[in-house]
Design an enzyme around this catalytic site. Structure first.
Site, PDB file in Angstrom:
ATOM      1  N   GLU A 152      87.207  83.476  42.427  1.00  8.45           N
ATOM      2  CA  GLU A 152      86.218  83.300  43.483  1.00  8.45           C
ATOM      3  C   GLU A 152      86.736  83.684  44.865  1.00  8.45           C
ATOM      4  O   GLU A 152      85.985  84.198  45.701  1.00  8.45           O
ATOM      5  CB  GLU A 152      85.716  81.847  43.500  1.00  8.45           C
ATOM      6  N   GLU A 199      86.182  77.025  34.531  1.00  5.65           N
ATOM      7  CA  GLU A 199      85.819  75.694  35.016  1.00  5.65           C
ATOM      8  C   GLU A 199      85.195  74.856  33.899  1.00  5.65           C
ATOM      9  O   GLU A 199      85.484  73.664  33.779  1.00  5.65           O
ATOM     10  CB  GLU A 199      84.863  75.795  36.205  1.00  5.65           C
TER      11      GLU A 199
END
Length: 186
Positions: free
Chosen positions: A60, A40
């Site tokens: 995730e 990210e």
């Protein structure tokens, strides 16, 4: 706790927005694993160089959550909805070759050369007119959020701003004189 995580994700998104908004070009050098928050963070950069043995992913989903620092949005912008959705819904990591072919990274280098390659690219950008680099990168960033018509209008305004600069006069003069330009402030 839920309240702590809500505050944490707000902080992560503020960090991601700040990194993505740095007015100068940003280059990420990725070695090893860039998973979750690491990817990210790299997605906030304008350009990514990755080691040939690197693994990238947003795992995730395998924990019952989703990326919270902009990964779902920036990944779609980087590689398109279909490829991003596959990565997001499976949590699978990808290798450097796949990442390059998908457009997730701009360049693959040997592990020991990644940082030097990223620095070389940053230096090459720094050799150019700083205002023009800022405007070009700004246009590329805005392209993700604007329609083509609006993007072209934004580009035209940026072009005219660059054209009116001392660096543009120097660059064109140097070209005509067959010499290397000496641009203004860095």
């Amino acid at each position: 706790s839920y309240t702590d995580m809500a505050a944490h994700v707000r902080l992560l998104q503020r960090f991601s927005r700040a990194l993505a908004a740095i007015p100068k070009p940003t280059v990420a050098a990725i070695t090893g694993f860039a998973l979750g928050g690491g990817l990210e963070t790299a997605l906030c950069c304008d350009f990514r160089v990755v080691a040939d043995n690197a693994k990238l992913g947003l795992p995730e989903i395998t924990l019952g959550i989703i990326p919270g620092a902009g990964g779902t949005q920036r990944l779609v912008h980087a590689i398109g909805k279909a490829k991003a959705t596959r990565m997001l819904m499976t949590g699978e990591s990808v290798d450097a070759a796949w990442a390059e072919s998908a457009g997730l990274v701009a360049e693959v280098a040997a592990d020991e050369d990644v940082v030097a390659r990223a620095v070389d690219i940053a230096r090459r950008a720094a050799d150019n007119a700083p205002g023009a680099v800022r405007l070009a990168v700004g246009c590329a960033r805005r392209a993700q959020d604007l329609s083509l018509t609006d993007g072209l209008a934004h580009e035209r305004r940026a072009f005219l701003e660059a054209l009116a600069s001392d660096d543009a006069a120097e660059g064109m003069s140097a070209f005509a004189q067959k010499r290397r330009p000496v641009f203004g402030s860095r």
